[in-house]
Design a protein around this motif. Structure first.
Motif, PDB file in Angstrom:
ATOM      1  N   ASP A 197       0.822  -1.202   0.000  1.00  0.00           N
ATOM      2  CA  ASP A 197       0.000   0.000   0.000  1.00  0.00           C
ATOM      3  C   ASP A 197       0.866   1.266   0.000  1.00  0.00           C
ATOM      4  O   ASP A 197       0.608   2.203  -0.740  1.00  0.00           O
ATOM      5  CB  ASP A 197      -0.914  -0.016   1.225  1.00  0.00           C
ATOM      6  N   ASP A 239      -7.028  -1.422   7.404  1.00  0.00           N
ATOM      7  CA  ASP A 239      -7.434  -0.577   8.510  1.00  0.00           C
ATOM      8  C   ASP A 239      -6.403   0.528   8.700  1.00  0.00           C
ATOM      9  O   ASP A 239      -5.220   0.271   8.679  1.00  0.00           O
ATOM     10  CB  ASP A 239      -7.530  -1.430   9.776  1.00  0.00           C
ATOM     11  N   TYR A 240      -6.848   1.744   8.884  1.00  0.00           N
ATOM     12  CA  TYR A 240      -5.915   2.854   8.967  1.00  0.00           C
ATOM     13  C   TYR A 240      -5.647   3.349  10.380  1.00  0.00           C
ATOM     14  O   TYR A 240      -4.880   4.261  10.578  1.00  0.00           O
ATOM     15  CB  TYR A 240      -6.440   4.041   8.144  1.00  0.00           C
ATOM     16  N   ARG A 241      -6.333   2.768  11.339  1.00  0.00           N
ATOM     17  CA  ARG A 241      -6.175   3.299  12.692  1.00  0.00           C
ATOM     18  C   ARG A 241      -4.883   2.804  13.335  1.00  0.00           C
ATOM     19  O   ARG A 241      -4.155   2.002  12.786  1.00  0.00           O
ATOM     20  CB  ARG A 241      -7.373   2.894  13.546  1.00  0.00           C
ATOM     21  N   ALA A 243      -2.775   1.092  16.725  1.00  0.00           N
ATOM     22  CA  ALA A 243      -2.973   0.179  17.845  1.00  0.00           C
ATOM     23  C   ALA A 243      -2.134   0.697  18.990  1.00  0.00           C
ATOM     24  O   ALA A 243      -0.999   1.105  18.793  1.00  0.00           O
ATOM     25  CB  ALA A 243      -2.540  -1.222  17.469  1.00  0.00           C
ATOM     26  N   ARG A 248      -2.405  -3.331  22.480  1.00  0.00           N
ATOM     27  CA  ARG A 248      -2.519  -3.740  21.073  1.00  0.00           C
ATOM     28  C   ARG A 248      -3.967  -3.649  20.607  1.00  0.00           C
ATOM     29  O   ARG A 248      -4.467  -4.509  19.907  1.00  0.00           O
ATOM     30  CB  ARG A 248      -2.038  -5.178  20.866  1.00  0.00           C
TER      31      ARG A 248
ATOM     32  N   ALA B 320      -0.798   6.097  11.890  1.00  0.00           N
ATOM     33  CA  ALA B 320       0.202   5.383  12.669  1.00  0.00           C
ATOM     34  C   ALA B 320       1.547   5.240  11.952  1.00  0.00           C
ATOM     35  O   ALA B 320       2.584   5.469  12.562  1.00  0.00           O
ATOM     36  CB  ALA B 320      -0.352   4.031  13.094  1.00  0.00           C
ATOM     37  N   PRO B 321       1.578   4.869  10.657  1.00  0.00           N
ATOM     38  CA  PRO B 321       2.883   4.778  10.010  1.00  0.00           C
ATOM     39  C   PRO B 321       3.617   6.117   9.926  1.00  0.00           C
ATOM     40  O   PRO B 321       4.828   6.155   9.849  1.00  0.00           O
ATOM     41  CB  PRO B 321       2.553   4.256   8.608  1.00  0.00           C
ATOM     42  N   PRO B 409       2.356  -4.680  17.014  1.00  0.00           N
ATOM     43  CA  PRO B 409       1.184  -5.497  17.218  1.00  0.00           C
ATOM     44  C   PRO B 409       0.922  -6.203  15.903  1.00  0.00           C
ATOM     45  O   PRO B 409       1.054  -5.582  14.852  1.00  0.00           O
ATOM     46  CB  PRO B 409       0.098  -4.478  17.517  1.00  0.00           C
ATOM     47  N   PRO B 410       0.609  -7.476  15.909  1.00  0.00           N
ATOM     48  CA  PRO B 410       0.478  -8.205  14.644  1.00  0.00           C
ATOM     49  C   PRO B 410      -0.498  -7.533  13.686  1.00  0.00           C
ATOM     50  O   PRO B 410      -0.280  -7.503  12.488  1.00  0.00           O
ATOM     51  CB  PRO B 410      -0.054  -9.567  15.070  1.00  0.00           C
ATOM     52  N   MET B 411      -1.555  -6.987  14.217  1.00  0.00           N
ATOM     53  CA  MET B 411      -2.544  -6.395  13.328  1.00  0.00           C
ATOM     54  C   MET B 411      -2.457  -4.879  13.321  1.00  0.00           C
ATOM     55  O   MET B 411      -3.100  -4.216  12.542  1.00  0.00           O
ATOM     56  CB  MET B 411      -3.952  -6.780  13.787  1.00  0.00           C
ATOM     57  N   GLY B 412      -1.682  -4.344  14.246  1.00  0.00           N
ATOM     58  CA  GLY B 412      -1.868  -2.931  14.529  1.00  0.00           C
ATOM     59  C   GLY B 412      -0.949  -1.992  13.794  1.00  0.00           C
ATOM     60  O   GLY B 412      -0.358  -2.358  12.805  1.00  0.00           O
ATOM     61  N   MET B 413      -0.817  -0.801  14.275  1.00  0.00           N
ATOM     62  CA  MET B 413       0.055   0.232  13.732  1.00  0.00           C
ATOM     63  C   MET B 413      -0.207   0.390  12.260  1.00  0.00           C
ATOM     64  O   MET B 413       0.701   0.478  11.454  1.00  0.00           O
ATOM     65  CB  MET B 413       1.506  -0.182  13.919  1.00  0.00           C
ATOM     66  N   LEU B 414      -1.467   0.380  11.917  1.00  0.00           N
ATOM     67  CA  LEU B 414      -1.744   0.229  10.495  1.00  0.00           C
ATOM     68  C   LEU B 414      -1.662   1.517   9.715  1.00  0.00           C
ATOM     69  O   LEU B 414      -1.326   2.555  10.200  1.00  0.00           O
ATOM     70  CB  LEU B 414      -3.083  -0.462  10.323  1.00  0.00           C
ATOM     71  N   LEU B 415      -2.034   1.349   8.537  1.00  0.00           N
ATOM     72  CA  LEU B 415      -1.751   2.207   7.415  1.00  0.00           C
ATOM     73  C   LEU B 415      -2.334   3.593   7.332  1.00  0.00           C
ATOM     74  O   LEU B 415      -3.463   3.804   7.724  1.00  0.00           O
ATOM     75  CB  LEU B 415      -2.421   1.514   6.249  1.00  0.00           C
ATOM     76  N   GLY B 416      -1.611   4.472   6.689  1.00  0.00           N
ATOM     77  CA  GLY B 416      -2.203   5.725   6.246  1.00  0.00           C
ATOM     78  C   GLY B 416      -1.890   5.825   4.781  1.00  0.00           C
ATOM     79  O   GLY B 416      -0.743   5.829   4.408  1.00  0.00           O
ATOM     80  N   SER B 417      -2.870   5.896   3.978  1.00  0.00           N
ATOM     81  CA  SER B 417      -2.581   5.898   2.549  1.00  0.00           C
ATOM     82  C   SER B 417      -2.021   7.245   2.138  1.00  0.00           C
ATOM     83  O   SER B 417      -1.491   7.395   1.070  1.00  0.00           O
ATOM     84  CB  SER B 417      -3.837   5.599   1.761  1.00  0.00           C
TER      85      SER B 417
END
Ligand code: ZN
Ligand code: ZN
Ligand code: ZN
Ligand code: ZN
Ligand code: ZN
Ligand code: ZN
Lengths: 294, 423
Positions: A197, A239-241, A243, A248, B320-321, B409-417
């Motif tokens: 992405d 997901d864009y948020r 953690a 987590r 987050a990124p 976190p495995p699922m976390g700290m996710l994206l900002g396009s």
């Protein structure tokens, strides 16, 4: 000289493809059936050659991510293998196949035996790929634009411990204009998906190896510019948020440490990452009610 | 040694086209074609900074920086090519991009000094685009009179005084002139800056200016006079790294919002159309009514880009990124050891370049993983990648690297396009 004059705008651009192939025997698909690795390898070689076939100036590199080391399978760093000099460009294709297979069998034979599943250091292999691409870009002749991409082929699970390396790799790739493509052969990979992405690459997850080469050719062979015109698998929703570091958990409002930028879901007087002691918030934000915890 | 090492020997093209290299290509080349002595000075300075970096742990990550640019007559001197001003503007473009790349939640403003006056060209903001646009406008500025350092500093002081106390406050001055024309004793201003912990640094394009050095000494900044354009570039880019946190800087937890997914038009079930807040007062690019964008989780105002401070409720909105982008400042790669090349390795561990005594005077060894790197990779690893390739590909070393880093976190700290679209 005349050749230079006749150049069209296309010859000023070179497409460099670096394939990072996960060869770790710990992968579930390899443990279940060792033939799966040869199948991936054959598809990789065929795909790499298809890339070279598209244009004479195109370049290819193949890197293996094994359980104990990352190595270049192609090209050889110093001296290339001897392939019988036959006229025409087909000798390149047999060179790729011969080099890749010879190097990999050498690596596998000399690898230490594994006693338990080992993670694949994919983020590391990708960082090596970036250094290689950076070198190719530095060495490019003036006026030649190198379009580079990295394709990761893996059946490994994602390791959150490599998070920082992944992020450094993604941001570096973005900065250098390198596209990251990912083909997941087993579990879905959320971190690598973020890399796609961030860099404008394509993410594809296959649940079986049948037709692997066809998928590679369909989804990853076209350059990123051409892809916009093709019907490709729809992007998966991301997901864009953020953690929080403490639980987590996904949050949309949080507290960020001004020293290290760690994210927390609640105000706490000390940062658990960098151990900074915070000033208690002034009169501006309403004081949180003190909850006595037992 | 033979050299059909590469898949294809580029040398035959090199000698044909080498002399055609444009000025810009040479600029980007960084080290390869520089005058040896200056290249050496630059390289030493880089390594010294790198060493300092690994020693400090508290940095001023949230920066508020005023860039103060001398636009007096002295900037028209052609000792930097084509002129001091044009060379500066070109380098500043790069600086601004790098600054926001490495300091994702920081702000910058631009002040111009000319004809004894100081003028704010851009207010403090986190949007690189605004500064780049303002910079573009300066190409045609009339370079007149003398600069007034004091007027400029007073102007910066007025704004920086009121920024939150957890943020670092800085002024970076680019001086072409050897003199400054100040209304009153400049020491009064310097004392005030010191009082407010505003760190002032100066890059002088001419010779050493006493009052400037005094200013930097009093406020804890750095002082540099440039030798040539590549040295200038290096001096300027050294200010991309966050400075050590000021002693008086207060550490705090800052409330921030992480907006939900930006929805693409046509996908999902039609989200309502709305206007964005960022373009609402922008006459050049009026606000478009779309369904895409980032929504403030507190008040639902919409923005096209992150990071941004919500104009309605004041919440800082980031992804987050964006934050992860600067985490490498906390875990810098240790300096490699410079060694005289005598066959330690046949190839560079990272880029696979064959090493030879003829082409590689020095090689670099990471003390953590013992791998050998070429000069280019030493620079690339420390300045761009922020990851030692040996340490993250060799399982034993990797385990150590991973142990010192905050885990994902495995699922976390996710994206900002927005990341992909910032510039
Ligand atoms: Zn939490
Ligand atoms: Zn912290
Ligand atoms: Zn807008
Ligand atoms: Zn708001
Ligand atoms: Zn190298
Ligand atoms: Zn290392």
């Amino acid at each position: 000289m005349e050749k230079a004059a006749a150049e069209n705008d296309d010859s000023g651009s070179v497409s460099l493809l670096v394939i990072v192939l996960d060869t770790n025997p710990s992968q579930r698909i390899v443990r279940q059936n060792p033939d799966n690795l040869s199948q991936c390898l054959d598809a990789t070689v065929a795909f790499g050659n298809a890339h070279l076939m598209q244009k004479a100036q195109n370049k290819l590199a193949v890197i293996s991510c094994h359980h104990h080391a990352t190595d270049f399978l192609y090209p050889m760093p110093v001296k290339q293998l001897e392939v019988r000099q036959v006229d025409g460009q087909y000798e390149v294709f047999s060179l790729v196949e011969k080099t890749v297979k010879q190097r990999l069998s050498h690596i596998i034979t000399n690898a230490p035996k594994i006693t338990q599943p080992n993670e694949s250091l994919l983020a590391g292999s990708m960082s090596m790929a970036l250094c290689y691409v950076a070198r190719m870009q530095r060495n490019a002749q003036p006026g030649v634009k190198i379009h580079s991409r990295i394709l990761v082929l893996t059946g490994s699970n994602e390791c959150a411990s490599q998070y920082m390396t992944y992020m450094n790799v993604f941001f570096t790739a973005q900065k250098l204009g390198i596209v990251i493509d990912v083909c997941a052969l087993d579990k879905s990979l959320s971190l690598l998906q973020q890399g796609c992405d961030i860099t404008g690459g394509q993410y594809l997850r296959l649940t079986q190896l049948d037709g692997l080469l066809q998928y590679l050719l369909w989804v990853f062979l076209p350059d990123p510019k051409t892809r916009q015109m093709l019907v490709l698998p729809p992007p998966t929703k991301v997901d864009y948020r953020a953690a929080c570091f403490c639980h987590r958990e996904m949050i949309d409002i949080g507290y960020v440490c001004s020293v290290c930028l760690s994210i927390f879901c609640k105000f706490s007087p000390i940062c658990t990452t960098c151990h900074t002691v915070f000033k208690v918030p002034g009169p501006l934000p309403p004081k949180p009610k003190k909850k006595k915890k037992v | 040694m033979d050299h059909h090492g590469e898949e294809e020997d580029p040398k035959e093209y090199r000698w044909e086209t080498g002399y055609e290299k444009t000025w810009e290509a040479i600029k980007e080349d960084d080290d390869g074609l520089l005058d040896g002595a200056i290249a050496d000075i630059i390289q030493k300075a880089k390594r010294k900074r790198q060493a300092q970096k690994t020693m400090q742990n508290k940095l001023g990550m949230m920066r508020h920086l005023y860039l103060m640019l001398d636009c007096s007559e002295s900037m028209s001197v052609p000792d930097l090519k084509p002129t001091r001003l044009l060379c500066t503007l070109k380098l500043l473009e790069k600086f601004i991009e790098e600054f926001f790349d490495q300091n994702p939640i920081s702000q910058m403003g631009l002040i111009v000094l000319k004809g004894k006056r100081a003028e704010k060209v851009t207010e403090l903001t986190g949007t690189a685009k605004l500064h780049l646009k303002a910079l573009d406008g300066l190409h045609k500025i009339n370079l007149v009179g003398e600069p007034s350092l004091q007027n400029g500093l007073d102007l910066a002081l007025k704004t920086l005084k009121v920024v939150p106390s957890h943020a670092s406050r800085e002024v970076l001055i680019i001086m072409g002139s050897l003199t400054t024309c100040d209304p009153i004793d400049i020491n009064i201003t310097i004392d005030a800056l010191k009082q407010e912990s505003i760190r002032c640094s100066v890059i002088s394009l001419s010779a050493e200016i006493h009052v400037c050095r005094h200013l930097t000494q009093q406020t804890g900044g750095t002082y540099g006079a440039v030798l040539d354009d590549s040295h200038y570039r290096d001096q300027l880019l050294s200010h991309v790294d966050p400075p050590p946190a000021a002693q008086t800087q207060e550490n705090s937890l800052i409330k921030m919002g992480f907006p939900h997914a930006r929805q693409d038009e046509g996908k999902e079930k039609d989200p309502p159309l709305s206007m964005c807040m960022c373009h609402i007062e922008n006459a050049d690019e009026p606000s478009k009514i779309t369904s895409a964008g980032f929504h403030c989780p507190q008040c639902h105002s919409k923005y096209c880009e992150l990071p941004v401070e919500c104009q309605t409720c004041g919440l800082t909105l980031v992804s987050a990124p964006h934050l992860a982008r600067s985490y490498h400042h906390l875990f810098p790669v240790q300096n490699f050891t410079e060694l005289v090349y005598n066959g330690q390795a046949a190839i560079c561990y990272a880029c696979q370049k064959p090493l030879t005594e003829a082409t590689d005077k020095n090689v670099y060894r990471c003390e953590a993983c013992s791998q050998i790197f070429c000069l280019d990779c030493d620079i690339f690893i420390h300045e761009t990648l922020h990851t030692c390739v040996g340490c993250v590909t060799i399982p034993g070393a990797a385990a150590q690297v991973h142990a010192r880093k905050p885990q994902a976190p495995p699922m976390g700290m996710l994206l900002g396009s927005s990341l992909g679209q910032r510039f």
